[in-house]
Design an enzyme around this catalytic site. Structure first.
Site, PDB file in Angstrom:
ATOM      1  N   CYS A 162      57.793   4.375   9.393  1.00  0.00           N
ATOM      2  CA  CYS A 162      58.671   3.825   8.359  1.00  0.00           C
ATOM      3  C   CYS A 162      57.871   3.667   7.066  1.00  0.00           C
ATOM      4  CB  CYS A 162      59.251   2.486   8.792  1.00  0.00           C
ATOM      5  SG  CYS A 162      60.027   1.632   7.416  1.00  0.00           S
ATOM      6  N   CYS A 206      64.252  -1.983   9.013  1.00  0.00           N
ATOM      7  CA  CYS A 206      65.146  -1.559   7.925  1.00  0.00           C
ATOM      8  C   CYS A 206      66.592  -1.508   8.400  1.00  0.00           C
ATOM      9  CB  CYS A 206      64.818  -0.170   7.406  1.00  0.00           C
ATOM     10  SG  CYS A 206      63.281  -0.012   6.510  1.00  0.00           S
ATOM     11  N   HIS A 221      57.890  -0.315   6.257  1.00  0.00           N
ATOM     12  CA  HIS A 221      57.236  -1.261   7.165  1.00  0.00           C
ATOM     13  C   HIS A 221      55.979  -0.723   7.834  1.00  0.00           C
ATOM     14  CE1 HIS A 221      61.371  -2.848   6.780  1.00  0.00           C
ATOM     15  NE2 HIS A 221      60.713  -3.987   6.715  1.00  0.00           N
ATOM     16  N   LYS A 264      54.041  -4.921  -0.535  1.00  0.00           N
ATOM     17  CA  LYS A 264      55.334  -5.581  -0.647  1.00  0.00           C
ATOM     18  C   LYS A 264      55.334  -6.842   0.214  1.00  0.00           C
ATOM     19  CE  LYS A 264      60.190  -5.193   0.273  1.00  0.00           C
ATOM     20  NZ  LYS A 264      61.097  -4.927   1.340  1.00  0.00           N
ATOM     21  N   HIS A 292      60.911 -15.749   1.511  1.00  0.00           N
ATOM     22  CA  HIS A 292      59.649 -15.595   0.792  1.00  0.00           C
ATOM     23  C   HIS A 292      59.918 -15.387  -0.703  1.00  0.00           C
ATOM     24  CE1 HIS A 292      60.353 -11.318   0.445  1.00  0.00           C
ATOM     25  NE2 HIS A 292      60.489 -11.197   1.750  1.00  0.00           N
ATOM     26  N   HIS A 341      62.593 -12.828  -1.924  1.00  0.00           N
ATOM     27  CA  HIS A 341      63.996 -13.270  -1.869  1.00  0.00           C
ATOM     28  C   HIS A 341      64.287 -14.197  -3.041  1.00  0.00           C
ATOM     29  CE1 HIS A 341      63.077 -12.943   2.653  1.00  0.00           C
ATOM     30  NE2 HIS A 341      63.785 -11.872   2.330  1.00  0.00           N
ATOM     31  N   CYS A 381      64.297   2.864  12.088  1.00  0.00           N
ATOM     32  CA  CYS A 381      63.414   1.707  11.863  1.00  0.00           C
ATOM     33  C   CYS A 381      64.254   0.450  12.055  1.00  0.00           C
ATOM     34  CB  CYS A 381      62.800   1.709  10.466  1.00  0.00           C
ATOM     35  SG  CYS A 381      61.956   0.134  10.121  1.00  0.00           S
ATOM     36  N   LYS A 394      58.299 -10.067   5.784  1.00  0.00           N
ATOM     37  CA  LYS A 394      58.118 -10.875   6.991  1.00  0.00           C
ATOM     38  C   LYS A 394      57.238 -10.145   7.999  1.00  0.00           C
ATOM     39  CE  LYS A 394      62.734 -11.342   7.145  1.00  0.00           C
ATOM     40  NZ  LYS A 394      63.425 -11.599   5.892  1.00  0.00           N
TER      41      LYS A 394
HETATM   42  N1  MSP Z   1      70.151  -7.960   4.611  1.00  0.00           N
HETATM   43  C1  MSP Z   1      69.813  -6.957   3.674  1.00  0.00           C
HETATM   44  C2  MSP Z   1      70.682  -7.046   2.449  1.00  0.00           C
HETATM   45  C3  MSP Z   1      72.146  -6.915   2.685  1.00  0.00           C
HETATM   46  S1  MSP Z   1      73.043  -7.064   1.222  1.00  0.00           S
HETATM   47  C4  MSP Z   1      74.618  -6.702   1.618  1.00  0.00           C
HETATM   48  C5  MSP Z   1      68.344  -7.108   3.250  1.00  0.00           C
HETATM   49  N2  MSP Z   1      67.813  -8.311   3.403  1.00  0.00           N
HETATM   50  S2  MSP Z   1      66.311  -8.694   3.044  1.00  0.00           S
HETATM   51  O1  MSP Z   1      66.214 -10.083   3.404  1.00  0.00           O
HETATM   52  O2  MSP Z   1      65.395  -7.819   3.699  1.00  0.00           O
HETATM   53  O3  MSP Z   1      66.038  -8.482   1.564  1.00  0.00           O
HETATM   54  C6  MSP Z   1      67.000  -8.585   0.579  1.00  0.00           C
HETATM   55  C7  MSP Z   1      66.440  -8.493  -0.793  1.00  0.00           C
HETATM   56  O4  MSP Z   1      65.352  -9.388  -0.960  1.00  0.00           O
HETATM   57  C8  MSP Z   1      65.804  -7.192  -1.250  1.00  0.00           C
HETATM   58  O5  MSP Z   1      66.580  -6.191  -1.611  1.00  0.00           O
HETATM   59  C9  MSP Z   1      65.187  -7.705  -2.505  1.00  0.00           C
HETATM   60  O6  MSP Z   1      66.196  -7.982  -3.431  1.00  0.00           O
HETATM   61  C10 MSP Z   1      64.601  -8.972  -2.019  1.00  0.00           C
HETATM   62  N3  MSP Z   1      63.266  -8.698  -1.604  1.00  0.00           N
HETATM   63  C11 MSP Z   1      62.773  -8.649  -0.349  1.00  0.00           C
HETATM   64  N4  MSP Z   1      61.460  -8.436  -0.455  1.00  0.00           N
HETATM   65  C12 MSP Z   1      61.111  -8.330  -1.748  1.00  0.00           C
HETATM   66  C13 MSP Z   1      59.919  -8.299  -2.441  1.00  0.00           C
HETATM   67  N5  MSP Z   1      58.771  -8.247  -1.858  1.00  0.00           N
HETATM   68  N6  MSP Z   1      59.984  -8.355  -3.790  1.00  0.00           N
HETATM   69  C14 MSP Z   1      61.153  -8.526  -4.470  1.00  0.00           C
HETATM   70  N7  MSP Z   1      62.261  -8.589  -3.829  1.00  0.00           N
HETATM   71  C15 MSP Z   1      62.304  -8.246  -2.487  1.00  0.00           C
HETATM   72  O7  MSP Z   1      67.769  -6.152   2.774  1.00  0.00           O
END
Ligand code: MSP
Length: 502
Positions: free
Chosen positions: A138, A128, A141, A294, A17, A20, A125, A297
Site C-alpha cells: 500500500c 485504506c 500505509h 504522514k 490525531h 484530523h 489495503c 494511526k
Molecule cells: N473515513 C474516511 C473518510 C470518509 S468521508 C465520507 C477517512 N477517515 S480518516 O480518519 O482516515 O481520515 C479522514 C481525513 O483526515 C483525511 O482525509 C484528512 O482530511 C485527514 N487526515 C488524516 N490524516 C492526515 C494527515 N496526516 N494530515 C492531514 N490530514 C489528514 O479517510
C-alpha cells in the site's frame, strides 16, 4: 444564504490525531467566516464506524465492536469540544437514521439499474478500505496488500466518466485549489473508469445490502452517504426533502488530499446516479507530517494528541498555528517547538500585547470611556483604510481556498497596528485632544482587527471585544464602522505567554 459545510467522517478505529484536527479546523474557520458575513451555516462532522478495518481494530483491542466504536467516536466528539470547534451535528454511521438512508440511497441506484452483481478479485489495503490495481504494498500505509476474491455488487462508475469531466470543466470552483482540480481532470482524461465494487462479504460489520444480506455495503459508500444523512433527523426514514432543498445545494466538503478520488470522482458519480444535486465545492488540504511521514494511526511514532497540544497552547494557539502554517494543498511538517514559539510570537506578543497595552492606556487616560476631539489626520485615516483593505483581502483568500494567506493577513494587520502605535507613541502625547482622537482611531482599528481575526482565533477575539466594550454581535460589514463614544475595560493579559517548550 445557507451553507452546509462538512469535514470527513473520520474512522472510529483509533484516537484522533492532528491530521484530523487540521481539516476540521479549516472547516471551522470557514464556518466562522461565513457566519460573520451573515450566512446561516451548518457544520457537520462525524465518525465512520463500519467495515473490516474497524472490526479488526476492535478485535485487536479485545472489545466488542459496538463498545469500541462508541468509545472512539466519543473521543472525536470530545476533541472538537476541547478545540472549541463549532459543530452543529455529529453524524455516526451506526445511527439508525443513517443506516436507513444508506439503504434508501442504494435502492435509488438499483432502481436506475446502476448496480449489478459480479465477482471481484484484487489486491486490497484494509487500512485504506480500498482495492489497488498495481504494486504489492500500500503506497499510503506501506503494508503488504492482501489478495481478495469475492462476489460483489458493482456500481456502473464507467458510465459517468464523461459527465464528470463535463461537470468539473464547467464548474471551476467544484474542486479547490485548482491544482487538485487539474489532477482529477488528468486522471479522468487519462483513464477509463472501472466499475466500483460497492459491497463486501468479507465482513458482517456494516449495513446489509438491500435484498442480499450476505453482503454489506462498501464502507466508503456507507460513509459518503453520511453527508446526506446528517441532514436527516432521527426518525426520518430516507432523504429529508426539506433539508435537502434548504442545505444540500450549498454544500462544501473539506477533505484531505488522500481522499480526493472518493470525493471528486466516486461521490459525484454516485450522486448523479441517485439523481441528486452535486456539492458546490470540494476544498482539499495537504497532509501534516512528522519527520516527513504522514501522521497515521498505523504509524505510532507519528501519533500526537491534539487535545494535549490545545491544552498547552490553547485552542486558539493551535488554530492559528495550523491555519497560518499549512497552505492548502501543501504539506506541513509538524514541529512542537514551532507551535509554542509561533503562539508566543503571534498571540501573546503581537496580538495579546497590542490589546493589553491599548486598554491599559484607555483606562489610564480616559477612565475607560472617551470621544474623538478633532478631525482625523491623514495617518489615522490611512490606518483605518489598512484594516478595511486587509478585510477585503481576507475575504478574497477565503473565496480562493487560501486559508493560510487569510490567517497571515490577520497577523500582519496586527503587526502593522503595532508599528503604528510604536511610532505614534500615545504615551508621549501631551495634547489631550490629539490623544483622544488618536486613541479613538486605535479603538476602531482594534475593533476591526477583532472582526478579521474571528475566523482564526474566535475565543481570543471574543475576549478582545469585551475589553473594547463592544457588545454588538460581530459582523463583517461592521469593518470600518465608527462609533461616537468608545470604551475600554482593562483586565488580565489577552493571551499569556506559553512557558512549556520542547
Ligand atoms: N473515513 C474516511 C473518510 C470518509 S468521508 C465520507 C477517512 N477517515 S480518516 O480518519 O482516515 O481520515 C479522514 C481525513 O483526515 C483525511 O482525509 C484528512 O482530511 C485527514 N487526515 C488524516 N490524516 C492526515 C494527515 N496526516 N494530515 C492531514 N490530514 C489528514 O479517510
Amino acid at each position: 444564504m445557507k451553507r452546509y459545510l462538512t469535514t470527513p467522517i473520520y474512522y472510529a478505529s483509533g484516537a484522533p490525531h492532528p491530521g484530523h484536527a487540521y481539516t476540521t479546523l479549516v472547516a471551522d474557520s470557514y464556518k466562522r467566516f461565513y457566519r460573520l458575513l451573515g450566512d446561516d451555516v451548518m457544520l457537520i462532522t462525524g465518525t465512520d464506524e463500519h467495515g473490516q478495518k474497524i472490526e479488526r481494530a476492535a478485535a485487536a483491542a479485545g472489545t466488542p465492536v459496538v463498545d469500541f466504536v462508541d468509545a472512539r467516536s466519543g473521543e472525536f466528539e470530545a476533541l472538537w469540544h476541547a478545540l472549541d470547534i463549532d459543530v452543529d451535528f455529529f453524524e455516526r454511521t451506526t445511527r439508525p437514521a443513517h443506516r436507513a438512508l444508506a439503504t434508501a440511497f442504494w435502492q435509488r441506484l438499483a432502481a436506475r439499474e446502476d448496480i449489478y452483481r459480479g465477482e471481484y478479485e484484487g489486491l486490497y489495503c484494509v487500512d485504506c478500505e480500498q482495492y489497488f490495481t498495481e504494486g504489492d504494498t500500500c503506497p499510503v500505509h506501506r503494508k503488504p496488500l492482501e489478495r481478495f476474491s469475492e462476489p460483489s455488487w458493482f456500481f456502473r462508475l464507467s458510465r459517468y466518466r464523461d459527465a464528470l469531466i463535463r461537470h468539473i470543466e464547467s464548474h471551476p470552483r467544484f474542486i479547490l485549489p485548482a491544482a487538485r482540480r487539474n489532477e482529477v481532470l488528468a486522471f479522468l482524461n487519462g483513464n477509463a473508469l472501472r466499475d466500483l465494487a460497492i459491497s463486501r462479504t468479507s465482513t458482517r460489520w456494516g449495513i446489509p445490502v438491500p435484498g442480499d444480506s450476505a453482503h454489506v455495503m462498501y464502507v466508503w459508500v456507507d460513509a459518503l452517504v453520511a453527508y446526506l444523512s446528517a441532514l436527516s433527523p432521527d426518525g426520518v426514514a430516507g432523504l429529508d426533502e426539506e433539508s435537502l432543498q434548504a442545505w444540500w445545494r450549498q454544500t462544501t466538503h473539506f477533505i484531505g488530499k488522500d481522499i480526493l478520488t472518493f470525493h471528486a470522482v466516486y461521490w459525484p458519480a454516485l450522486l448523479m446516479a441517485a439523481d441528486l444535486p452535486l456539492p458546490q465545492s470540494i476544498v482539499v488540504n495537504g497532509w501534516l507530517t512528522v519527520e516527513g511521514r504522514k501522521i497515521a494511526k498505523s504509524d505510532p511514532a507519528t501519533m500526537i494528541d491534539p487535545a494535549e497540544l490545545a491544552a498547552t497552547v490553547g485552542p486558539d494557539g493551535l488554530k492559528l498555528y495550523f491555519l497560518k502554517s499549512v497552505s492548502l494543498g501543501q504539506d506541513l511538517d509538524f514541529n512542537r517547538a514551532q507551535l509554542v514559539h509561533g503562539t508566543n510570537t503571534d498571540l501573546a506578543n503581537n496580538i495579546g500585547n497590542l490589546f493589553s497595552r491599548f486598554t491599559a492606556l484607555g483606562d489610564q487616560h480616559f477612565a475607560g470611556e472617551w470621544q474623538r476631539q478633532s478631525a482625523l489626520p491623514a495617518g489615522d485615516r490611512e490606518l483605518l483604510a489598512t484594516l478595511a483593505a486587509a478585510a477585503g483581502r481576507i475575504a478574497g483568500h477565503f473565496e480562493q481556498a487560501e486559508v493560510a494567506q487569510a490567517a497571515r493577513e490577520f497577523v500582519e494587520a496586527a503587526a502593522r497596528v503595532n508599528s503604528f502605535i510604536q511610532q505614534a507613541a500615545p504615551w508621549q502625547i501631551p495634547d489631550r485632544e490629539r490623544l483622544a482622537t488618536l486613541m479613538w482611531t486605535l479603538h476602531h482599528t482594534l475593533a476591526d482587527l477583532t472582526l478579521i481575526g474571528m475566523p482564526f482565533v474566535p475565543e481570543t477575539m471574543a475576549r478582545a471585544r469585551a475589553a473594547l466594550c463592544l457588545s454588538a454581535p460581530p459582523a463583517w460589514r461592521d469593518v470600518g464602522r465608527t462609533r461616537d463614544v468608545v470604551a475600554t475595560r482593562h483586565g488580565a493579559p489577552l493571551y499569556p505567554r506559553i512557558k512549556a517548550a520542547g
